[in-house]
Design an enzyme around this catalytic site. Structure first.
Site, PDB file in Angstrom:
ATOM      1  N   GLY A   1       0.800  -1.202   0.138  1.00 65.46           N
ATOM      2  CA  GLY A   1      -0.115  -0.066   0.042  1.00 65.46           C
ATOM      3  C   GLY A   1       0.844   1.206  -0.118  1.00 65.46           C
ATOM      4  O   GLY A   1       1.761   1.554   0.894  1.00 65.46           O
TER       5      GLY A   1
ATOM      6  N   VAL B   1      -3.194  -0.768   4.005  1.00 63.30           N
ATOM      7  CA  VAL B   1      -3.858  -0.820   2.883  1.00 63.30           C
ATOM      8  C   VAL B   1      -5.425  -0.064   3.385  1.00 63.30           C
ATOM      9  O   VAL B   1      -6.315  -0.309   2.832  1.00 63.30           O
ATOM     10  CB  VAL B   1      -4.177  -2.186   2.515  1.00 63.30           C
ATOM     11  CG1 VAL B   1      -3.116  -2.765   1.637  1.00 63.30           C
ATOM     12  CG2 VAL B   1      -4.794  -3.181   3.633  1.00 63.30           C
TER      13      VAL B   1
ATOM     14  N   ARG C   1      -8.178   1.712   6.313  1.00 61.47           N
ATOM     15  CA  ARG C   1      -8.627   1.420   7.715  1.00 61.47           C
ATOM     16  C   ARG C   1     -10.071   0.998   7.800  1.00 61.47           C
ATOM     17  O   ARG C   1     -10.816   1.534   6.832  1.00 61.47           O
ATOM     18  CB  ARG C   1      -8.578   2.661   8.861  1.00 61.47           C
ATOM     19  CG  ARG C   1      -6.807   3.014   8.785  1.00 61.47           C
ATOM     20  CD  ARG C   1      -6.595   3.896   9.710  1.00 61.47           C
ATOM     21  NE  ARG C   1      -7.075   3.900  11.252  1.00 61.47           N
ATOM     22  CZ  ARG C   1      -6.258   2.942  11.839  1.00 61.47           C
ATOM     23  NH1 ARG C   1      -5.184   2.554  11.823  1.00 61.47           N
ATOM     24  NH2 ARG C   1      -6.790   2.852  13.210  1.00 61.47           N
TER      25      ARG C   1
ATOM     26  N   HIS D   1       9.259  38.636   4.064  1.00 54.82           N
ATOM     27  CA  HIS D   1      10.374  38.223   3.418  1.00 54.82           C
ATOM     28  C   HIS D   1      11.482  38.292   4.174  1.00 54.82           C
ATOM     29  O   HIS D   1      11.754  39.162   5.088  1.00 54.82           O
ATOM     30  CB  HIS D   1      10.777  39.384   2.124  1.00 54.82           C
ATOM     31  CG  HIS D   1      11.860  39.154   1.270  1.00 54.82           C
ATOM     32  ND1 HIS D   1      11.997  38.355   0.424  1.00 54.82           N
ATOM     33  CD2 HIS D   1      13.179  39.756   1.476  1.00 54.82           C
ATOM     34  CE1 HIS D   1      13.316  38.398  -0.069  1.00 54.82           C
ATOM     35  NE2 HIS D   1      13.972  38.959   0.767  1.00 54.82           N
TER      36      HIS D   1
HETATM   37  P1  FAD Z   1      -9.872   7.145  17.138  1.00 56.08           P
HETATM   38  O1  FAD Z   1      -8.647   7.932  17.045  1.00 56.08           O
HETATM   39  O2  FAD Z   1      -9.720   5.569  16.294  1.00 56.08           O
HETATM   40  O3  FAD Z   1     -10.216   6.763  18.613  1.00 56.08           O
HETATM   41  C1  FAD Z   1     -11.444   6.017  18.923  1.00 56.08           C
HETATM   42  C2  FAD Z   1     -11.366   5.686  20.090  1.00 56.08           C
HETATM   43  O4  FAD Z   1     -12.382   4.989  20.600  1.00 56.08           O
HETATM   44  C3  FAD Z   1     -10.249   4.563  20.518  1.00 56.08           C
HETATM   45  O5  FAD Z   1      -9.368   4.992  21.659  1.00 56.08           O
HETATM   46  C4  FAD Z   1     -10.713   3.146  20.768  1.00 56.08           C
HETATM   47  O6  FAD Z   1     -10.224   2.462  21.780  1.00 56.08           O
HETATM   48  C5  FAD Z   1     -12.056   3.796  21.363  1.00 56.08           C
HETATM   49  N1  FAD Z   1     -13.390   2.536  21.273  1.00 56.08           N
HETATM   50  C6  FAD Z   1     -13.430   1.935  20.194  1.00 56.08           C
HETATM   51  N2  FAD Z   1     -14.669   1.236  20.559  1.00 56.08           N
HETATM   52  C7  FAD Z   1     -14.843   1.512  21.744  1.00 56.08           C
HETATM   53  C8  FAD Z   1     -15.891   0.980  22.474  1.00 56.08           C
HETATM   54  N3  FAD Z   1     -16.941   0.216  22.259  1.00 56.08           N
HETATM   55  N4  FAD Z   1     -16.090   1.710  23.883  1.00 56.08           N
HETATM   56  C9  FAD Z   1     -15.019   2.425  24.411  1.00 56.08           C
HETATM   57  N5  FAD Z   1     -14.006   2.924  23.519  1.00 56.08           N
HETATM   58  C10 FAD Z   1     -14.118   2.562  22.399  1.00 56.08           C
HETATM   59  N6  FAD Z   1      -4.661  11.798  11.029  1.00 56.08           N
HETATM   60  C11 FAD Z   1      -4.291  13.106  10.926  1.00 56.08           C
HETATM   61  O7  FAD Z   1      -5.082  14.100  10.681  1.00 56.08           O
HETATM   62  N7  FAD Z   1      -2.916  13.602  10.676  1.00 56.08           N
HETATM   63  C12 FAD Z   1      -2.020  12.784  10.618  1.00 56.08           C
HETATM   64  O8  FAD Z   1      -0.859  13.093  10.678  1.00 56.08           O
HETATM   65  C13 FAD Z   1      -2.285  11.308  11.110  1.00 56.08           C
HETATM   66  N8  FAD Z   1      -1.360  10.337  11.215  1.00 56.08           N
HETATM   67  C14 FAD Z   1      -1.948   9.005  11.133  1.00 56.08           C
HETATM   68  C15 FAD Z   1      -0.760   7.997  11.291  1.00 56.08           C
HETATM   69  C16 FAD Z   1      -1.153   6.675  11.288  1.00 56.08           C
HETATM   70  C17 FAD Z   1       0.026   5.587  11.655  1.00 56.08           C
HETATM   71  C18 FAD Z   1      -2.521   6.483  11.431  1.00 56.08           C
HETATM   72  C19 FAD Z   1      -2.877   4.968  11.867  1.00 56.08           C
HETATM   73  C20 FAD Z   1      -3.455   7.399  11.559  1.00 56.08           C
HETATM   74  C21 FAD Z   1      -3.133   8.775  11.234  1.00 56.08           C
HETATM   75  N9  FAD Z   1      -4.069   9.699  11.415  1.00 56.08           N
HETATM   76  C22 FAD Z   1      -3.693  10.992  11.051  1.00 56.08           C
HETATM   77  C23 FAD Z   1      -5.406   9.388  11.411  1.00 56.08           C
HETATM   78  C24 FAD Z   1      -6.222   9.809  12.666  1.00 56.08           C
HETATM   79  O9  FAD Z   1      -5.217   8.925  13.627  1.00 56.08           O
HETATM   80  C25 FAD Z   1      -7.442   9.247  12.797  1.00 56.08           C
HETATM   81  O10 FAD Z   1      -8.178   9.943  11.716  1.00 56.08           O
HETATM   82  C26 FAD Z   1      -8.096   9.778  13.976  1.00 56.08           C
HETATM   83  O11 FAD Z   1      -7.476   9.082  15.004  1.00 56.08           O
HETATM   84  C27 FAD Z   1      -9.472   9.482  14.232  1.00 56.08           C
HETATM   85  O12 FAD Z   1     -10.003  10.043  15.252  1.00 56.08           O
HETATM   86  P2  FAD Z   1     -11.341   8.999  16.016  1.00 56.08           P
HETATM   87  O13 FAD Z   1     -11.743   9.946  17.413  1.00 56.08           O
HETATM   88  O14 FAD Z   1     -12.533   9.108  14.891  1.00 56.08           O
HETATM   89  O15 FAD Z   1     -10.906   7.697  16.208  1.00 56.08           O
HETATM   90  P1  NAI Z   2      -4.554   4.940   2.407  1.00 55.69           P
HETATM   91  O1  NAI Z   2      -5.876   4.737   2.123  1.00 55.69           O
HETATM   92  O2  NAI Z   2      -3.778   6.062   2.612  1.00 55.69           O
HETATM   93  O3  NAI Z   2      -3.745   4.078   1.574  1.00 55.69           O
HETATM   94  C1  NAI Z   2      -3.898   2.684   1.273  1.00 55.69           C
HETATM   95  C2  NAI Z   2      -3.239   2.220  -0.184  1.00 55.69           C
HETATM   96  O4  NAI Z   2      -3.257   0.699  -0.086  1.00 55.69           O
HETATM   97  C3  NAI Z   2      -3.902   2.898  -1.374  1.00 55.69           C
HETATM   98  O5  NAI Z   2      -3.085   3.364  -2.286  1.00 55.69           O
HETATM   99  C4  NAI Z   2      -4.524   1.526  -1.935  1.00 55.69           C
HETATM  100  O6  NAI Z   2      -4.622   1.767  -3.363  1.00 55.69           O
HETATM  101  C5  NAI Z   2      -3.637   0.397  -1.510  1.00 55.69           C
HETATM  102  N1  NAI Z   2      -4.090  -0.897  -1.426  1.00 55.69           N
HETATM  103  C6  NAI Z   2      -5.265  -1.417  -1.010  1.00 55.69           C
HETATM  104  N2  NAI Z   2      -5.425  -2.673  -1.026  1.00 55.69           N
HETATM  105  C7  NAI Z   2      -4.416  -3.088  -1.689  1.00 55.69           C
HETATM  106  C8  NAI Z   2      -3.866  -4.392  -1.869  1.00 55.69           C
HETATM  107  N3  NAI Z   2      -4.456  -5.378  -1.600  1.00 55.69           N
HETATM  108  N4  NAI Z   2      -2.688  -4.442  -2.314  1.00 55.69           N
HETATM  109  C9  NAI Z   2      -1.833  -3.442  -2.541  1.00 55.69           C
HETATM  110  N5  NAI Z   2      -2.068  -2.052  -2.292  1.00 55.69           N
HETATM  111  C10 NAI Z   2      -3.421  -2.033  -1.881  1.00 55.69           C
HETATM  112  O7  NAI Z   2      -4.380   3.930   3.711  1.00 55.69           O
HETATM  113  P2  NAI Z   2      -3.295   3.919   4.902  1.00 55.69           P
HETATM  114  O8  NAI Z   2      -2.026   4.210   4.431  1.00 55.69           O
HETATM  115  O9  NAI Z   2      -3.498   2.564   5.396  1.00 55.69           O
HETATM  116  O10 NAI Z   2      -3.685   4.909   5.996  1.00 55.69           O
HETATM  117  C11 NAI Z   2      -4.982   4.871   6.571  1.00 55.69           C
HETATM  118  C12 NAI Z   2      -5.716   6.062   6.704  1.00 55.69           C
HETATM  119  O11 NAI Z   2      -5.120   6.655   7.941  1.00 55.69           O
HETATM  120  C13 NAI Z   2      -5.403   7.223   5.690  1.00 55.69           C
HETATM  121  O12 NAI Z   2      -6.348   7.100   4.659  1.00 55.69           O
HETATM  122  C14 NAI Z   2      -5.520   8.501   6.354  1.00 55.69           C
HETATM  123  O13 NAI Z   2      -6.890   8.699   6.527  1.00 55.69           O
HETATM  124  C15 NAI Z   2      -4.883   8.049   7.668  1.00 55.69           C
HETATM  125  N6  NAI Z   2      -3.537   8.535   7.887  1.00 55.69           N
HETATM  126  C16 NAI Z   2      -3.456   9.829   7.724  1.00 55.69           C
HETATM  127  C17 NAI Z   2      -2.285  10.452   7.834  1.00 55.69           C
HETATM  128  C18 NAI Z   2      -1.905  11.805   7.705  1.00 55.69           C
HETATM  129  O14 NAI Z   2      -2.989  12.724   7.679  1.00 55.69           O
HETATM  130  N7  NAI Z   2      -0.859  12.409   7.381  1.00 55.69           N
HETATM  131  C19 NAI Z   2      -0.960   9.793   7.984  1.00 55.69           C
HETATM  132  C20 NAI Z   2      -1.100   8.314   8.019  1.00 55.69           C
HETATM  133  C21 NAI Z   2      -2.646   7.912   8.064  1.00 55.69           C
END
Ligand code: FAD
Ligand code: NAI
Length: 482
Positions: free
Chosen positions: A193, A287, A289, A461
């Site tokens: 991905g 790939v 979420r 600037h």
């Molecule tokens: P979450 O952050 O997933 O929080 C949900 C919470 O609910 C969790 O703590 C979970 O334990 C809890 N929960 C679930 N079910 C239950 C239940 N039944 N009872 C009680 N608690 C429960 N976004 C950005 O904008 N910028 C970034 O740079 C960025 N980087 C990222 C990097 C990575 C590696 C990843 C994986 C994601 C990244 N994201 C980024 C995406 C961002 O983390 C999510 O969009 C954001 O956390 C979503 O917030 P949320 O509150 O909807 O859910």
């Molecule tokens: P993503 O949706 O950004 O990328 C997943 C990639 O995997 C896509 O390019 C897709 O075409 C590919 N893919 C899907 N199935 C595949 C397969 N079977 N084989 C090969 N490639 C495949 O998802 P990612 O990177 O997992 O991140 C999840 C989400 O977390 C992002 O969509 C974003 O919303 C959030 N996130 C945000 C960040 C930020 O804001 N900087 C940083 C990291 C995550």
């Protein structure tokens, strides 16, 4: 009798904790339920969700460490600085990351105290409705507690999507959780991905010495970005930085085998050029979420899902159930922390009878690679598909004194504006500090600005923001420095 609240939030990530704080600020008795998914080493519940624990924050901490390592190795020489024997201690880097996470998650507990939000540790689920109140069960360490609420905000977030036949153990085959906690840079890292996580975490481990190969299903690279940005990013990441990215890939199998004491992963895949195998020491599966719906008891109360398996919600985050709202990754829209937080605020304000609102057209995207990529509004592809006539201005950072002084002049700012009205329709940045520069474009678009508005604003600037200024001038073909 069950403890009763005006508002109960299920999930303490950015969507949930912000909704809870705002609801409490507005005078509602508020509780937030959070499970032990991200419990601290002593087992105490941690707030902040994916973002603070295994997402935005830890990934940015590691990105920064790896950038510094890269700069010390390859960037200092041009400044006349010699740094001999630069070494990376991965354990120290990880401790720093963990300390930041601990500091911020503890901080949210402090914010809950300050705002009088009750934290209910455990897993929350719907148990029915009685006397106009939603009945919610909280299954915690010490058993099940029942609470009642007038309003429920579901903010349960999302989890990494895994692929059939590719078992994630977060040791050898990792999703974001394991990829943020490796104890050393693998020699050979495979990534499935080429999305945001693949590029960000692929960059981290590549800078620390891994030979990184990314396998992407789609035939186009960064299809969601503006095509000019995607083209530039491709050039920089593959040709200049040496990331190997294979497009149009179909994964046909993944096997773990032992080679001596070492575990290796063989990823079999096909492209239009034939069948191949990638041998690597660690594999990241990134790939996309999936929304967290399981165990919520939504079925029992008739909570509707949409065609993608998210909780169905309208533009005000209302579900099909009275007084049940849903925000963040568990509903439609981009899975971004700032989008989740905006929705949390909107819902709390709507519950209070105020005019809560999220402008979904002006949500910025940032990819924290180097150079960074950031955009807001429409891409050229979207405008063409919609038949919108537009003009564009594109200015490279190479034409900017500050960028040259910083030794960081890759990329450009590209502004797209309506051909008839000059209204800014999209702004696309690839370059140093794109994540900060995009804020000006977000403000401008939120206020309905035209390109000429930015062109007429005085920019300090020498700053990188002058490139935004010049791009706005270039929309009217009157750039001054290019
Ligand atoms: P979450 O952050 O997933 O929080 C949900 C919470 O609910 C969790 O703590 C979970 O334990 C809890 N929960 C679930 N079910 C239950 C239940 N039944 N009872 C009680 N608690 C429960 N976004 C950005 O904008 N910028 C970034 O740079 C960025 N980087 C990222 C990097 C990575 C590696 C990843 C994986 C994601 C990244 N994201 C980024 C995406 C961002 O983390 C999510 O969009 C954001 O956390 C979503 O917030 P949320 O509150 O909807 O859910
Ligand atoms: P993503 O949706 O950004 O990328 C997943 C990639 O995997 C896509 O390019 C897709 O075409 C590919 N893919 C899907 N199935 C595949 C397969 N079977 N084989 C090969 N490639 C495949 O998802 P990612 O990177 O997992 O991140 C999840 C989400 O977390 C992002 O969509 C974003 O919303 C959030 N996130 C945000 C960040 C930020 O804001 N900087 C940083 C990291 C995550």
């Amino acid at each position: 009798m069950a403890q009763q609240f005006d508002v109960v939030v299920i999930g303490g990530g950015p969507g949930g904790y912000i909704a809870a704080i705002r609801a409490a600020q507005l005078g509602f008795s508020t509780a937030c339920i959070e499970s032990d998914a991200y419990a601290d080493p002593k087992g105490a519940v941690r707030l902040g969700g994916t973002c603070l624990n295994v997402g935005c924050i830890p990934s940015k901490a590691l990105l920064r460490s790896s950038e510094l390592f890269e700069t010390a190795n390859h960037g200092f020489a041009a400044h006349g600085i010699t740094a001999a024997a630069v070494k990376m201690d991965v354990a120290t880097m990880m401790r720093r990351k963990d300390d930041i996470v601990a500091q911020l998650t503890t901080g949210i507990k402090g914010l809950f105290k300050k705002n009088k939000v009750t934290l209910l540790p455990g897993r929350g689920s719907f148990a029915g409705r009685a006397d106009g109140l939603w009945q919610i069960e909280v299954a915690g360490k010490d058993g099940v507690v029942a609470v009642a609420a007038t309003h429920v905000i579901v903010a349960t977030g999302s989890s990494p999507r895994h692929l059939d036949g590719i078992p994630v153990d977060n040791k050898t085959i990792c999703d974001n959780v394991g990829a943020l906690a490796l104890d050393a840079a693998p020699k050979r890292l495979g990534v499935i991905g080429a999305g945001v996580i693949g590029l960000e975490l692929g960059s981290v481990w590549q800078r620390l010495g891994a030979d990184v190969t990314i396998l992407e299903a789609l035939p186009d690279f960064l299809a969601a970005a503006d095509p000019a940005v995607a083209k530039e990013a491709w050039k920089v990441f593959t040709k200049q930085q040496g990331l190997k990215i294979n497009l149009g890939v179909k994964i046909t199998g993944v096997k773990q085998t032992k080679k001596g004491k070492q575990t290796v992963v063989n990823v079999s895949y096909e492209t239009s050029a034939g069948a191949f195998t990638l041998e690597c020491d660690k594999l990241i599966v990134s790939v996309g979420r999936v929304p967290n719906i399981a165990g919520l008891g939504g079925d029992a109360v008739g909570l509707q899902l949409d065609e993608r398996g998210c909780i169905a919600a309208n533009e005000h985050c209302q579900t099909n159930l009275e007084n049940v709202w849903a925000v963040g990754d568990v509903i439609r829209g981009p899975m971004l922390a700032h989008k989740a937080m905006e929705e949390g605020v909107m819902v709390a304000e709507l519950i209070a009878g105020q005019a809560g609102h999220v402008n979904y057209d002006v949500i910025p995207w940032v990819i924290y690679t180097h150079p960074e990529i950031a955009w807001v509004g429409k891409t050229e592809t979207q405008l063409k598909n919609e038949g919108v006539e537009f003009k564009s201005g594109q200015i490279p950072f190479m034409a900017n004194g500050r960028a040259l002084g910083q030794g960081d002049s890759t990329g450009f700012v590209r502004m797209l504006a309506c051909a008839k009205t000059d209204t800014i329709l999209g702004v696309h940045v690839i370059g140093a500090n794109a994540s900060e520069l995009i804020a000006e474009a977000v403000v401008a678009m939120e206020f309905g600005a035209v390109a000429e508005d930015i062109a007429r604003i005085c920019h300090a600037h020498p700053t990188l923001s002058e490139v935004m200024h010049e791009a706005a001038l270039a929309v009217d073909k009157r750039a001054l420095h290019f």
